[in-house]
Design a protein around this motif. Sequence first.
Motif, PDB file in Angstrom:
ATOM      1  N   ARG A  83      -9.683 -32.948   4.031  1.00  0.00           N
ATOM      2  CA  ARG A  83      -8.951 -32.448   2.868  1.00  0.00           C
ATOM      3  C   ARG A  83      -7.558 -31.980   3.278  1.00  0.00           C
ATOM      4  O   ARG A  83      -7.358 -31.437   4.367  1.00  0.00           O
ATOM      5  N   TRP A  84      -6.609 -32.189   2.391  1.00  0.00           N
ATOM      6  CA  TRP A  84      -5.212 -31.832   2.655  1.00  0.00           C
ATOM      7  C   TRP A  84      -5.075 -30.367   3.073  1.00  0.00           C
ATOM      8  O   TRP A  84      -4.338 -30.042   4.003  1.00  0.00           O
ATOM      9  N   SER A  85      -5.784 -29.488   2.379  1.00  0.00           N
ATOM     10  CA  SER A  85      -5.656 -28.053   2.660  1.00  0.00           C
ATOM     11  C   SER A  85      -6.096 -27.706   4.074  1.00  0.00           C
ATOM     12  O   SER A  85      -5.630 -26.714   4.647  1.00  0.00           O
ATOM     13  N   ARG A  86      -6.978 -28.511   4.672  1.00  0.00           N
ATOM     14  CA  ARG A  86      -7.386 -28.297   6.062  1.00  0.00           C
ATOM     15  C   ARG A  86      -6.414 -28.990   7.008  1.00  0.00           C
ATOM     16  O   ARG A  86      -6.019 -28.442   8.040  1.00  0.00           O
ATOM     17  N   LEU A  87      -6.038 -30.229   6.654  1.00  0.00           N
ATOM     18  CA  LEU A  87      -5.194 -31.031   7.544  1.00  0.00           C
ATOM     19  C   LEU A  87      -3.844 -30.373   7.821  1.00  0.00           C
ATOM     20  O   LEU A  87      -3.351 -30.382   8.949  1.00  0.00           O
ATOM     21  N   LYS A  88      -3.253 -29.795   6.768  1.00  0.00           N
ATOM     22  CA  LYS A  88      -1.875 -29.316   6.916  1.00  0.00           C
ATOM     23  C   LYS A  88      -1.762 -28.142   7.885  1.00  0.00           C
ATOM     24  O   LYS A  88      -0.661 -27.831   8.361  1.00  0.00           O
ATOM     25  N   ASN A  89      -2.896 -27.514   8.192  1.00  0.00           N
ATOM     26  CA  ASN A  89      -2.866 -26.370   9.119  1.00  0.00           C
ATOM     27  C   ASN A  89      -3.240 -26.757  10.548  1.00  0.00           C
ATOM     28  O   ASN A  89      -3.315 -25.892  11.420  1.00  0.00           O
ATOM     29  N   GLN A  90      -3.489 -28.042  10.787  1.00  0.00           N
ATOM     30  CA  GLN A  90      -3.853 -28.499  12.132  1.00  0.00           C
ATOM     31  C   GLN A  90      -2.593 -28.674  12.992  1.00  0.00           C
ATOM     32  O   GLN A  90      -1.491 -28.833  12.480  1.00  0.00           O
ATOM     33  N   ASP A  91      -2.798 -28.668  14.309  1.00  0.00           N
ATOM     34  CA  ASP A  91      -1.678 -28.987  15.189  1.00  0.00           C
ATOM     35  C   ASP A  91      -1.366 -30.481  15.042  1.00  0.00           C
ATOM     36  O   ASP A  91      -2.235 -31.266  14.639  1.00  0.00           O
ATOM     37  N   PRO A  92      -0.114 -30.908  15.348  1.00  0.00           N
ATOM     38  CA  PRO A  92       0.294 -32.299  15.090  1.00  0.00           C
ATOM     39  C   PRO A  92      -0.622 -33.350  15.702  1.00  0.00           C
ATOM     40  O   PRO A  92      -0.941 -34.349  15.038  1.00  0.00           O
ATOM     41  N   ALA A  93      -1.078 -33.146  16.931  1.00  0.00           N
ATOM     42  CA  ALA A  93      -1.905 -34.163  17.590  1.00  0.00           C
ATOM     43  C   ALA A  93      -3.242 -34.328  16.872  1.00  0.00           C
ATOM     44  O   ALA A  93      -3.704 -35.457  16.624  1.00  0.00           O
ATOM     45  N   THR A  94      -3.873 -33.207  16.518  1.00  0.00           N
ATOM     46  CA  THR A  94      -5.165 -33.263  15.811  1.00  0.00           C
ATOM     47  C   THR A  94      -4.993 -33.876  14.424  1.00  0.00           C
ATOM     48  O   THR A  94      -5.790 -34.710  13.987  1.00  0.00           O
ATOM     49  N   MET A  95      -3.934 -33.442  13.740  1.00  0.00           N
ATOM     50  CA  MET A  95      -3.651 -33.988  12.405  1.00  0.00           C
ATOM     51  C   MET A  95      -3.476 -35.497  12.465  1.00  0.00           C
ATOM     52  O   MET A  95      -4.021 -36.239  11.639  1.00  0.00           O
ATOM     53  N   PHE A  96      -2.721 -35.975  13.449  1.00  0.00           N
ATOM     54  CA  PHE A  96      -2.446 -37.412  13.595  1.00  0.00           C
ATOM     55  C   PHE A  96      -3.736 -38.192  13.809  1.00  0.00           C
ATOM     56  O   PHE A  96      -3.956 -39.237  13.186  1.00  0.00           O
TER      57      PHE A  96
END
Length: 513
Positions: A83-96
């Motif tokens: 979900r966007w609300s979780r993804l946006k708070n991840q560090d860049p590498a994890t998000m990617f």
Amino acid sequence: MLTGELRSKIDGVWNAFWAGGIANPLEVIEQITYLLFMRGLDEAHTREENKANRLKKPMARRIFPEGKDGLGKGKGVAYEELRWSRLKNQDPATMFELVSEHVFPFLRDMADANSAHATHMKGARFTIPTPALLAKVVDLLAEIPMDDRDTKGDLYEYMLSKIASAGQNGQFRTPRHIIALMVEMMAPGPKDVIVDPACGTCGFLVAAGEYLRDIHPKLFHDVASRDHFNEEMFHGFDFDGTMLRIGSMNMTLHGVDNPDIRYKDSLAQEHAGDEGRYSLILANPPFAGSLDYETTAKDLLAVVKTKKTELLFMALFIKLLKPGGRAAVIVPDGVLFGSSTAHKEIRRMLVEDHKLDGIVKLPSGVFRPYAGVSTAIVLFTKTDDGGTDQVWFYDLQADGFSLDDKRNALLPAEKIGPRAKLDGEEQEKNNLPDIAARWKQRSASERERPRTAQSFCVPKAEIAAAGYDLSINRYKEVVHESTEHRPPKDIIGELKALEQEIADGLDELEAML
């Protein structure tokens, strides 16, 4: 309106894409569209959660299933983590990693399952090259207040304007002020069913929706009218998957919940189910040249036997409209005066079989720098039994922008478009408000205007006698100002006097020496 700060942030993201090796402006917008779609899914899921909590019932529709997706290393990732609300708070590498390895497969699975949310996500590809760029784009989109329809609509329109400024794909975009003029002239109503058979980024449909919000705000007070607006009113066809994704998102961000934006090759596929269905057509279809008879829809060839796409589109418009339906469409000038049998037949049909309402001649610079072709807006009503009486012509000479390749604005933003309030000098730089006003008088005072004016009416009989030629120059009268020349003898006498004066001056100068 977008703030200058938000515009500069979008520009920064745009530049980052270019620096990251993504130079195609359509691809940039497509990637941003996917991220906006992800955010929209999360917000829809949150609304369902809140509704279930209020009613103390299980969720009626889960967008993100329970459990894990079973992808990647290990045992997969919980759908909740996508979900966007979780993804946006991840560090860049994890998000990617989450977006590339889990979110995009999830989007494609939704499309395969024919989810209403994901009609156009088939073939979605994640092409953002680096975690840093992804994080930058996500940060920008996270700052935009998506509950404000105007802000998110303006954001997307600003990004779409970059398609034009970036160059190679500018042909997909009809100038917004020309779209606004056509919508203003057609004046869509709350019960209309509107179609654009070559919808691209859905600019015409978006403008029609915004017009209805401004002029008919009460339609949202009635459940039936509101449902019609969100589900039945807007239809768009295109055969480019990228355009469908971008156009569908454009409609969603402008507050249309479930528009009918679908894959259809308008000239190649038969039109059973769509024939006679629509009350309004707004379109600027691509006029690429010629098609083979084998690849052209047979029901269009039955209307007019031709290989020319511009004539086939005119046949399509007539076929799609219901009796009483109206159309405002952009055509190349050749449609108005072409001498082939097919050209003449299309014009004869518009004048004799239906009601040709008007022709607005556009200056050749309107579509610069991508095309310098001369075009016109054709406005007609489908009747199936004639009705043309007088055809209204307008010679548009200024649209508020310079007509060269730069297309610089000649007036402030609030003075551009068909609703602008202008004084006399400003009207010479922007004819659009004059067109909108005179169009409403086409059955009254406009009929008294002389052929030397910028707008005038021509009787049907005169058009028929001219072989159904619809070019404005055929009927416009040009006034040649008579210039009075002085008698040659007077001019010669004056020259002799000047010559004598010079000679006397030289004699005087010589005497001084």
